[in-house]
Design an enzyme around this catalytic site. Structure first.
Site: not given
Ligand code: DGL
Length: 268
Positions: A11-12, A43-44, A74-75, A155, A187-189
């Site tokens: 993931d990011s 990453y988003g 990570c999506n 976060e 989103c995995t968060h």
């Molecule tokens: N966890 C990332 C996802 O599932 C998003 C976090 C990010 O933007 O890096 O998209």
């Protein structure tokens, strides 16, 4: 391919630990090697090309470590880099993303219905969920909304107070998400804010958290390919491309217990 080889998850940053947690719970005999690209998060907000470059570098590390599976937890990376990663990895490992299992779930359950999706700008902007769902069932309507304030809020551990609830509510009230039967947390968060989202909908709308759906899909894929580990020999590893005390503290939020992180730069 040996069954005892580890499962690589990336993931990011720390969000993918929600998926790693569900996997370790369901498949305790599997050794996990987690890579959080904490030097380059989020990453988003990045372009697909940049996410692809980071993702390929991470895959190299996970392949060097002998992973039998690369799970893109990570999506944003699943949306931007899945096809490229699959082509790059070839037959060296199985590649799994966090979007396809959720699409299968939605298609099986929500024909003729309207559902919602929240995610990063990258995930929502890519249109990948709509595309994949419509290919399989064009009767399903999807309303998608980018919710970029949520990742930094989560976060920071700033997600259980009146201000964060007001932000979540403001997003969920958006007209794109009106009259939906289910909402995909894309989103995995976001599993960390599931209680607040569930509270907002008061049970009328199913809140779809991908971590358990992805873990169970991984289980089926391993079983089908005769790759389920029989007994865990090595401990899990948690690698990050940048390290600070706050990253280590965040592991507890996302993984349930605090785990020690090892620095592994993407470019030496
Ligand atoms: N966890 C990332 C996802 O599932 C998003 C976090 C990010 O933007 O890096 O998209």
């Amino acid at each position: 391919m040996s069954k005892q080889r580890p499962i690589g998850i990336f993931d990011s940053g720390m969000g993918g630990l929600t998926v790693a947690h569900a996997v370790s719970h369901l498949l305790p005999e599997e050794q996990l090697i987690y890579f959080g690209d904490s030097a380059h998060l989020p990453y988003g907000d990045k372009s697909a090309a940049t996410i692809q470059a980071y993702s390929i570098k991470i895959c190299d590390i996970l392949l060097q470590k002998g992973c039998k599976v690369i799970l893109i937890a990570c999506n944003s990376a699943s949306a931007a880099a899945y096809e490229l990663i699959k082509a790059y990895v070839g037959s060296k490992a199985l590649v799994i993303n966090v979007i396809d299992p959720v699409v299968q779930y939605v298609v099986a359950k929500y024909g003729q219905k309207r559902i919602g999706l929240i995610g990063t700008k990258q995930t929502v902007g890519s249109g990948v969920y709509e595309y994949q769902v419509k290919v399989q069932d064009s009767s399903i309507q999807i309303g998608s909304l980018a919710t970029p304030l949520l990742v930094p809020m989560i976060e920071e551990g700033f997600h259980k107070n009146e201000i964060s609830e007001a932000i979540i509510e403001k997003y969920l009230k958006n007209e794109t998400l009106i009259d939906i039967e289910a909402l995909i947390l894309g989103c995995t968060h976001y599993p960390l804010i599931k209680p607040q989202v569930v509270k907002y909908y008061t049970q009328k709308t199913e809140v779809i958290d991908s971590s358990e759906i992805v873990a169970s899909s991984l289980h089926q894929i391993l079983e089908k390919n005769n790759l389920l580990a029989e007994k865990r020999i090595e401990p899990n590893q948690f690698l990050v491309s940048d390290i600070t005390p706050s990253f280590e503290a965040a592991t507890e939020l996302f993984f349930g217990v605090r785990v020690p992180l090892t620095l592994h730069k993407l470019w030496e």
